[in-house]
Design an enzyme around this catalytic site. Sequence first.
Site, short mmCIF file in Angstrom:
data_model
loop_
_atom_site.label_atom_id
_atom_site.label_comp_id
_atom_site.label_asym_id
_atom_site.label_seq_id
_atom_site.Cartn_x
_atom_site.Cartn_y
_atom_site.Cartn_z
N GLU A 46 40.74 20.09 19.32
CA GLU A 46 39.53 20.87 19.01
C GLU A 46 39.72 22.29 19.51
O GLU A 46 40.17 22.49 20.64
CB GLU A 46 38.28 20.26 19.66
N GLU A 64 37.18 12.84 24.26
CA GLU A 64 36.40 13.30 25.41
C GLU A 64 35.69 12.15 26.10
O GLU A 64 34.47 12.13 26.21
CB GLU A 64 35.40 14.38 24.97
C1 GAL Z 1 33.24 18.87 21.87
C2 GAL Z 1 33.04 17.49 21.27
C3 GAL Z 1 32.53 17.59 19.86
C4 GAL Z 1 31.39 18.55 19.78
C5 GAL Z 1 31.82 19.89 20.27
C6 GAL Z 1 30.74 20.95 20.18
O1 GAL Z 1 33.31 18.83 23.24
O2 GAL Z 1 34.24 16.77 21.27
O3 GAL Z 1 32.14 16.34 19.40
O4 GAL Z 1 30.33 18.04 20.52
O5 GAL Z 1 32.19 19.74 21.64
O6 GAL Z 1 31.15 22.13 20.77
#
Ligand code: GAL
Length: 914
Positions: A508, A433
């Site tokens: 993710e 990100e």
């Molecule tokens: C994502 C990020 C993670 C964490 C997560 C929480 O965007 O890559 O590190 O912050 O959100 O929802």
Amino acid sequence: MKKLLIVFILTCLTNYGFAQMSRSNVCFDKGWFFAFGHPFDKTQDYNTGTGYFSYMAKAGYGDGAASKDFDHRAWRPIDLPHDWAVEMPFDSKGSHSHGYKAVGPGFPDVSVGWYRKTFVVTREDKGKQIFLDFDGVSRDAKVWVNGHYMGNEPSGYQSFSYNITDVINYGGENVVAVRADVSMEEGWYYEGAGIYRHVWLRKTLPLHIPKDGTFIYSELDGNKAKLVIETEIENRGLKTSAYSIRHYILNKDSLIIDSLISHDAFISAMSKNLQKDSLSLNNPILWSLNHPYLYTLKTQIKEGDRIIDEYQTSFGIRTVYFDANKGFFLNGKHIKLKGTNNHQDHAGVGCAIPDELIKWRLQQLKNFGCNAYRSSHNPPTPELLKYCDEMGILVIDENRLMGTTDHALHEMKRVIKRDRNHPSVIIWSLGNEEWGIECNVLGEQITPTMQRFAQNLDPSRQINVAISGGCNNGTSSVVEVVGYNYLGQWDTDRHHQLFPNQPSIGTEEGSTYATRGIYFDDDEKHYKAAYDREPRANWYSIEEGWKHYAERDYLSGMFIWTGFDYRGEPTPYAWPSVTSYFGMIDLCGFPKDNVYYLKSWWQDEPVLHILPHWNWNGKEGDTIDVWVYSNAQEVELKLKGKTLGRKVMELNGHLEWKVPYKKGTIKAYSFKDGKLIQTTERSTTGMPDEISLSASKTTLSAKSNDISVLTVEVKDKKGNVVPTVNNIISFELDGPGKIIGVGNGNPTSLEKEKFVDDYKLITLPEVAEIYEEGEKVLTTSFQLEELPTEHQLLTWYYKYVSEKQNIYINGVLITQDLLKSSEKAQFALNNDWLRVGTNTITIEGKPLMPVNAWTSINKQPGVIQILNKASNWERKLYNGKAQVIIQSDAEPGEILLKARAEGIKSKDILINVE
Ligand code: GAL
């Protein structure tokens, strides 16, 4: 190619022995001293770097705490790994992203930590090369050896190494000093503070294989493996040398199964050579998830007939490949990635995780069918990869920061070189990100450069970046394997259509919220119910996410955000919530109910799980949502023996019933082809009666500082675990071990996680000369707000201000005729000598004389250490559970842990160390 037998090694014993002696790698974790410094107040930072000539001006001019001669006796003795952040209290002014610990930005007094350790190197080692290897220090570490500045490592996640050969005092004492500074944060999640990974002292001969100097990867062709081997050779000697290399392939029983001898080569003084070899192996045993078979590459460097170095590289024979349409392949076989993202910290210990706890954590993930681990958002501790190799877990190894300067590329290079022999690592992630670049032309410029650079270092793996932008330009248009962060942000079908040749991973997914053991939302209490729900509008639940990934062949798999809860990011809440709600399992590793959804569809064993618990006193007649997770074909639910209906389970689904509450037993029955295969039940329990302790291991190895992870619960008279109690349990331990941390997985718990001795230091002001009854004496003073309690010990570590002295505290003579030439003096301060307010020290004696005109004499009479002894370990249960982690002292014996709580029966458990 010769097949060699084990007998061969035996005949080479003398040479072999010499090679062993020429290289050693000793764990350097024990015997450090620790104290706080300061990021900007030099006086509180031991005046380090304030000398007329600083350590940057003249070699070896480390002053203050960096100096060789600095007296650190009053500092706190500690062993590594150490994370001082976890020892700090919570504070609403602390950093939200880092879990509100009173450390870091806004807490300068506790944001710089100094570590010092003295060590001896014998005269016999002169002529060898000596290195200090740090696996990771949080963060911005500066290192000095004997006052010589070794360098600085800004990142808290890089492993770094210094060649200290030429600053060593051979045959005498040496000092390493490390200054870590966490006053600026690197990640947006808890990072710990201090030397939280191992340190090693490595010795080699001048001609040697440098750290991470080998690379071995395999190409498979039928039942043959071509092993490509690259070897770096470094000559730190002062003349050109000739050498040859011999590689042995050892199987897991350390038997040689193949070998390769290279031609003689030359290497100039102070230079490096890179040699490439290849070897073909018939019928190799492949590294796979169910059979993570490891070979060892033993590389010997010979000078003539003499083996001068021997280097072992553990490796697996396997291939990995991400296909744009069919997903991920290991050894040519398709595997869907069922992964979790994880940060490094654990309950009670923060980031200072003993090796065995790393292994235990991985096992908790494996238990629910997780086959892959994304080390978000930093390179992991080396031991994590070792265990993933051994346990058959696939890893996305992630670089910290994207960029293409020499510095940024060098960071990436160190990660790849350190980790590229691990069969568990299946792909490199360049970053996560990167909002400033991911959806614009910078992403299109930076990504290909980094990617090409990484491919040069490792042609055997593809490259990934995790992207949140949902854009079809920028990084996602040029990266080899696109990483989708959240279906709420990505239309993966559309992106796949636009880039049909680009493989992809769901790097993710989830970010759902759940509090373990909670079944009703309550924003005031910061409760998030366990039922898997979309965390926000247009976002996906875990089930919706998994269905999306499971149904599409082009998607290699999905990594849940997150496996374990972690400190920081307590979204959707803030203070007093201090840990995340995202985990499938909590900070202690206790499963939340969502785990059983994943377990149902991520592995093959039958699963049957009911939620919630059945202790709803006061809710009689109210409707309770009952969910069942299972991979059976059908499930029937019964309350007090009366059926609530049988339902058909949809693939990758779950089942729901609305049940009017009645106390008793709710029981689920699962069926396959009409046949009953499993039952499970939740019963209303009675009152708490007795503590229950269960240990992950009741026998620990005496060879290392092994650990046992204990679950603390409370049972009713019938032996049922009571899922709703929050008793405070206190712990006492006897025997060769210690408690290293406690936790309970409660995101709003502000309880202490560590009960360790606390050290405060009073650096005494310089002495002044005064006249007392016509005699010249030296005097200084210190303040005490109160007299020491029975839990405090005051020790004065004296620094001589006189050749021969009588010392008085508040007029009481505490030592007479103390000679400077005697050992370093220290005095346990007796309460009778002390008073509240100003305490006066008077020193009479023969003054020190400067050695010459340009040296000054010491006027600072040392440090008073106030040791506040730790109180007893205790922890509240949270929804029926707490965790205690015990570590052995690596000595045989019996560890007895006693757990006590008011009003219920206590419990003891015995752990053997052998
Ligand atoms: C994502 C990020 C993670 C964490 C997560 C929480 O965007 O890559 O590190 O912050 O959100 O929802």
